[in-house]
Design a protein around this motif. Structure first.
Motif, PDB file in Angstrom:
ATOM      1  N   LEU A 299      -9.610   1.560 -23.300  1.00  0.00           N
ATOM      2  CA  LEU A 299      -8.647   0.675 -23.580  1.00  0.00           C
ATOM      3  C   LEU A 299      -7.660   1.630 -21.941  1.00  0.00           C
ATOM      4  N   TRP A 300      -6.840   2.566 -22.257  1.00  0.00           N
ATOM      5  CA  TRP A 300      -6.375   3.252 -21.379  1.00  0.00           C
ATOM      6  C   TRP A 300      -7.150   3.229 -19.570  1.00  0.00           C
ATOM      7  N   VAL A 301      -8.071   2.769 -19.200  1.00  0.00           N
ATOM      8  CA  VAL A 301      -8.666   2.533 -18.025  1.00  0.00           C
ATOM      9  C   VAL A 301      -8.118   0.926 -17.329  1.00  0.00           C
ATOM     10  N   LYS A 302      -7.615   0.866 -16.156  1.00  0.00           N
ATOM     11  CA  LYS A 302      -7.698  -0.771 -15.860  1.00  0.00           C
ATOM     12  C   LYS A 302      -8.363  -0.527 -14.746  1.00  0.00           C
ATOM     13  N   ASP A 303      -9.256  -1.804 -14.959  1.00  0.00           N
ATOM     14  CA  ASP A 303     -10.096  -2.361 -13.824  1.00  0.00           C
ATOM     15  C   ASP A 303      -9.001  -2.780 -12.815  1.00  0.00           C
ATOM     16  N   ARG A 304      -9.338  -2.595 -11.306  1.00  0.00           N
ATOM     17  CA  ARG A 304      -8.616  -2.829  -9.844  1.00  0.00           C
ATOM     18  C   ARG A 304      -9.554  -2.994  -8.826  1.00  0.00           C
ATOM     19  N   SER A 305      -9.664  -3.294  -7.786  1.00  0.00           N
ATOM     20  CA  SER A 305     -10.552  -4.097  -7.115  1.00  0.00           C
ATOM     21  C   SER A 305     -10.705  -2.725  -5.575  1.00  0.00           C
ATOM     22  N   ARG A 306     -11.613  -2.161  -5.662  1.00  0.00           N
ATOM     23  CA  ARG A 306     -11.409  -1.043  -4.161  1.00  0.00           C
ATOM     24  C   ARG A 306     -11.744  -2.028  -3.031  1.00  0.00           C
ATOM     25  N   ALA A 307     -12.322  -3.064  -2.803  1.00  0.00           N
ATOM     26  CA  ALA A 307     -12.813  -3.358  -2.402  1.00  0.00           C
ATOM     27  C   ALA A 307     -12.413  -3.022  -0.665  1.00  0.00           C
ATOM     28  N   TRP A 308     -11.509  -3.645  -0.553  1.00  0.00           N
ATOM     29  CA  TRP A 308     -11.033  -2.788   0.754  1.00  0.00           C
ATOM     30  C   TRP A 308     -11.437  -1.606   1.279  1.00  0.00           C
ATOM     31  N   TRP A 309     -11.161  -0.163   0.359  1.00  0.00           N
ATOM     32  CA  TRP A 309     -11.118   1.397   0.986  1.00  0.00           C
ATOM     33  C   TRP A 309     -13.010   0.749   1.207  1.00  0.00           C
ATOM     34  N   GLU A 310     -13.804   0.756  -0.001  1.00  0.00           N
ATOM     35  CA  GLU A 310     -15.028   0.672   0.341  1.00  0.00           C
ATOM     36  C   GLU A 310     -15.472  -0.664   1.497  1.00  0.00           C
ATOM     37  N   ARG A 311     -15.034  -1.185   2.233  1.00  0.00           N
ATOM     38  CA  ARG A 311     -15.383  -1.630   2.858  1.00  0.00           C
ATOM     39  C   ARG A 311     -15.080  -1.147   4.223  1.00  0.00           C
ATOM     40  N   CYS A 312     -13.721   0.214   4.121  1.00  0.00           N
ATOM     41  CA  CYS A 312     -13.439   0.324   5.548  1.00  0.00           C
ATOM     42  C   CYS A 312     -14.211   1.261   5.455  1.00  0.00           C
ATOM     43  N   SER A 313     -14.417   2.618   4.491  1.00  0.00           N
ATOM     44  CA  SER A 313     -15.586   3.982   4.191  1.00  0.00           C
ATOM     45  C   SER A 313     -17.124   3.486   4.334  1.00  0.00           C
ATOM     46  N   HIS A 314     -16.833   2.356   4.448  1.00  0.00           N
ATOM     47  CA  HIS A 314     -18.683   1.647   4.772  1.00  0.00           C
ATOM     48  C   HIS A 314     -18.916   2.083   6.349  1.00  0.00           C
ATOM     49  N   PRO A 315     -20.002   2.504   6.718  1.00  0.00           N
ATOM     50  CA  PRO A 315     -20.597   2.977   8.407  1.00  0.00           C
ATOM     51  C   PRO A 315     -20.374   1.905   9.365  1.00  0.00           C
ATOM     52  N   ASP A 316     -20.493   1.371   8.740  1.00  0.00           N
ATOM     53  CA  ASP A 316     -20.452  -0.127  10.006  1.00  0.00           C
ATOM     54  C   ASP A 316     -18.904  -0.824   9.809  1.00  0.00           C
ATOM     55  N   PHE A 317     -17.609   0.086   9.029  1.00  0.00           N
ATOM     56  CA  PHE A 317     -16.718  -0.687   9.383  1.00  0.00           C
ATOM     57  C   PHE A 317     -16.634  -0.319  10.946  1.00  0.00           C
ATOM     58  N   PRO A 318     -15.892  -1.585  11.760  1.00  0.00           N
ATOM     59  CA  PRO A 318     -15.377  -0.701  13.005  1.00  0.00           C
ATOM     60  C   PRO A 318     -14.855  -0.072  13.043  1.00  0.00           C
ATOM     61  N   GLU A 319     -15.090   0.926  14.271  1.00  0.00           N
ATOM     62  CA  GLU A 319     -14.254   2.550  14.596  1.00  0.00           C
ATOM     63  C   GLU A 319     -13.056   2.086  15.376  1.00  0.00           C
ATOM     64  N   GLU A 320     -12.485   0.728  15.971  1.00  0.00           N
ATOM     65  CA  GLU A 320     -11.810  -0.144  16.357  1.00  0.00           C
ATOM     66  C   GLU A 320     -10.372   0.278  15.716  1.00  0.00           C
ATOM     67  N   GLU A 321     -11.110  -0.092  13.993  1.00  0.00           N
ATOM     68  CA  GLU A 321     -10.392  -1.219  13.190  1.00  0.00           C
ATOM     69  C   GLU A 321      -9.671  -0.067  12.831  1.00  0.00           C
ATOM     70  N   PHE A 322     -10.286   0.714  12.612  1.00  0.00           N
ATOM     71  CA  PHE A 322     -10.460   2.091  11.734  1.00  0.00           C
ATOM     72  C   PHE A 322      -9.291   3.080  12.211  1.00  0.00           C
ATOM     73  N   ARG A 323      -9.580   3.665  13.554  1.00  0.00           N
ATOM     74  CA  ARG A 323      -8.580   4.371  14.650  1.00  0.00           C
ATOM     75  C   ARG A 323      -6.749   3.884  14.310  1.00  0.00           C
ATOM     76  N   ARG A 324      -7.144   1.605  14.142  1.00  0.00           N
ATOM     77  CA  ARG A 324      -5.689   1.404  14.290  1.00  0.00           C
ATOM     78  C   ARG A 324      -4.968   1.975  12.369  1.00  0.00           C
ATOM     79  N   ALA A 325      -5.933   1.700  11.621  1.00  0.00           N
ATOM     80  CA  ALA A 325      -5.874   1.669   9.970  1.00  0.00           C
ATOM     81  C   ALA A 325      -5.061   3.073   9.984  1.00  0.00           C
ATOM     82  N   PHE A 326      -5.723   4.416  10.478  1.00  0.00           N
ATOM     83  CA  PHE A 326      -5.550   5.866   9.664  1.00  0.00           C
ATOM     84  C   PHE A 326      -5.234   6.664  10.932  1.00  0.00           C
ATOM     85  N   ARG A 327      -4.704   5.959  12.278  1.00  0.00           N
ATOM     86  CA  ARG A 327      -4.549   6.483  13.596  1.00  0.00           C
ATOM     87  C   ARG A 327      -5.147   7.894  13.997  1.00  0.00           C
ATOM     88  N   MET A 328      -6.213   7.402  13.195  1.00  0.00           N
ATOM     89  CA  MET A 328      -7.502   8.557  14.088  1.00  0.00           C
ATOM     90  C   MET A 328      -8.006   8.198  13.635  1.00  0.00           C
TER      91      MET A 328
END
Length: 523
Positions: A173-202
């Motif tokens: 009961l002490w674990v709350k389920d939360r969606s990690r879809a956004w981070w999983e999409r950003c960390s995927h190798p197919d995520f566009p390099e340009e969007e990654f650079r704008r998101a994390f400034r590098m």
């Protein structure tokens, strides 16, 4: 006795009344000599009902004896004095009523102030209780995890001996389920390099390099009840928070983690950056690097032996609970018409805009020259002599020292001094642009942050290290992240603190102009 009130005159002959002179009772004498009204009321309006001067005496009064006239005069005077006493009593009563009203008003004000003060203290206690609840909740979670681990071990032992209990489902009961879809999409190798650079400034390459450098410092081991957060996600939470300045509740939703967990990750990763990466990416140049830096600065400005460009900026903060006046930024408050509190960041950069020295955390009320005197750079230069035969170019807010070179600040400059100011401005511009990129790349520095004051120097130091990494990696600075740097520079009262430096500055200015290296915009 107070001055009697002015007696109202009849409308028939107003000119017969002489002007009333203060503290002169001769005006009332005719009333007591010849004329006695039939009945005089004992009221404050007695003087208005008395006969006026110029009335003819009655026939019967002429026959009265002198003794009766004197007695009537005394009675009339007594009645007049009684009326005056009544007026004094009425005035005293009014004064007492005003005092009572003033007392009630003061009592209401004190009660209101006490209520507001009590509300303020309750408000502080509420947030203190919240912090204590967070600590208690963390302790309870650790206790619950230990208990759950013990229960799991007991169930495993029971299963080994054939107890049917292991077949029952265990709810966590002490674990709350939360969606990690956004981070999983950003960390995927197919995520566009340009969007990654704008998101994390590098770019992804620089991000992976940072994760590799911090892996041993921030990695955690899995437990029986849940898996540890990966290093890449930990670093991503910190960099995203610094880059965007988003509130922790939004960062929590984006990465599928708890708010307190995100806050803890930001501080842990920033601390790891300061302890692991800062010695590698933010350090004072050695002899070989110093020679190369001097040559590059001289190529830019024509000024020899320049080892760095120095600038001091302010970072806005929430009003602290202690020493509020020390962090009050009067110049920003007057310019923005809004109460501002800040801390200072002093930095020295090389020709590439990479920080070689930073001094973080002094209150925003301190001018630039006092911040310089408190810094480790000043200690190394003045006491250890590490900056002999070298210049640090400062702004007009810094003093002229044996190792600090600043522009001329007086009015009506000569051509020589004006040319020197133009050249030294080119060196100073490198530091200003570096700080503008620092604040533009890490948006958390542009507004008041949720980080506590005691933790803020660690976060600011991490931003400076990440800035150096991006500058060394030639990371692109997008136009949409540009930031207009505005800082008020105050000329110090004692701007020249070295006679030899003043002579050296004059010689440099003379050489710049007569060797054809001076500017020409002043012609």
């Amino acid at each position: 006795m107070k001055t009697p009130p002015r007696v109202s005159a009849p409308t028939s002959n107003p000119s017969s009344f002489p002007p009333l002179i203060e503290d002169d009772f001769s005006y009332y004498y005719p009333f007591f000599q010849d004329v006695i009204p039939p009945a005089l009321p004992s009221s404050p309006a007695l003087p208005e009902m008395l006969p006026h001067r110029g009335c003819r005496p009655l026939a019967d009064d002429a026959d009265e004896s002198a003794g009766n006239r004197r007695r009537r005069k005394k009675r009339n005077i007594a009645r007049l004095i009684t009326s005056l006493a009544a007026l004094d009593a009425q005035e005293e009563s009014d004064r007492r009523e005003l005092e009572d009203d003033l007392y009630l008003l003061r009592a209401n004000h004190e009660k209101k102030a006490a209520t507001l003060l009590d509300y303020y203290f309750r408000f502080q206690d509420h947030y203190s209780d919240l912090d204590a609840d967070d600590s208690l909740r963390t302790t309870k979670d650790s206790t619950a995890a230990s208990a759950a681990a013990a229960a799991a071990a007991a169930l495993a032992d029971a299963a080994y001996v054939g107890d049917p209990a292991p077949h029952q489902h265990q709810r966590r009961l002490w674990v709350k389920d939360r969606s990690r879809a956004w981070w999983e999409r950003c960390s995927h190798p197919d995520f566009p390099e340009e969007e990654f650079r704008r998101a994390f400034r590098m770019g992804r390459t620089t991000f992976d390099m940072i994760c590799e450098g911090l892996g041993a410092a921030v990695a955690k081991e899995d437990t029986t009840l849940r898996a540890a957060i990966p290093v890449r996600q930990r670093v991503a939470v910190c960099i995203w928070r610094l880059a965007t300045g988003e509130p922790l509740r939004l960062v929590s939703k984006r990465f599928g983690l708890g708010i307190s967990t995100c806050h803890k990750l930001v501080l842990e990763v920033c601390s790891a950056i300061r302890s692991v990466l800062m010695p590698r990416y933010l350090r004072w140049p050695d002899l070989a690097s110093a020679a190369a830096i001097k040559a590059r600065f001289e190529a830019v400005s024509g000024i020899p032996n320049v080892l760095g460009s120095m600038y001091t900026t302010h970072i806005p903060i929430i009003a602290p609970k202690i020493s509020v006046a020390a962090y009050y930024n009067r110049r920003h408050t007057e310019r923005n018409q809004k109460t501002s509190y800040s801390i200072t960041v002093q930095g020295v950069v090389d020709p590439d805009g990479v920080f070689t020295d930073v001094c973080i955390g002094w209150p925003g009320s301190m001018p630039d020259d006092q911040v310089l005197e408190k810094s480790a750079l000043y200690h190394r230069a003045e006491e250890k002599g590490m900056l002999r035969n070298a210049w640090i170019v400062g702004s007009s807010g810094h003093p002229l020292l044996d190792w600090v070179l600043v522009p001329y600040t007086q009015q009506n400059l000569t051509w020589t001094k004006h040319a020197f100011n133009e050249k030294i401005g080119e060196v100073q511009r490198i530091a200003r642009e570096a700080f503008a990129r620092l604040k533009g790349r890490w948006s958390c520095l542009q507004k008041r942050t949720e980080v506590k004051l005691q933790d803020l120097p660690v976060v600011l130091g991490a931003c400076c290290v990440l800035h150096n990494i991006c500058e060394m990696s030639k990371e692109e600075m997008y136009h949409e992240f540009n930031y207009e740097l505005v800082d008020d520079e105050m000329v110090p009262d004692n701007g020249i603190r070295s006679e030899s430096s003043m002579q050296a500055r004059d010689n440099i200015a003379h050489n710049l102009l007569h060797q054809g290296l001076g500017g020409t915009t002043f012609f």
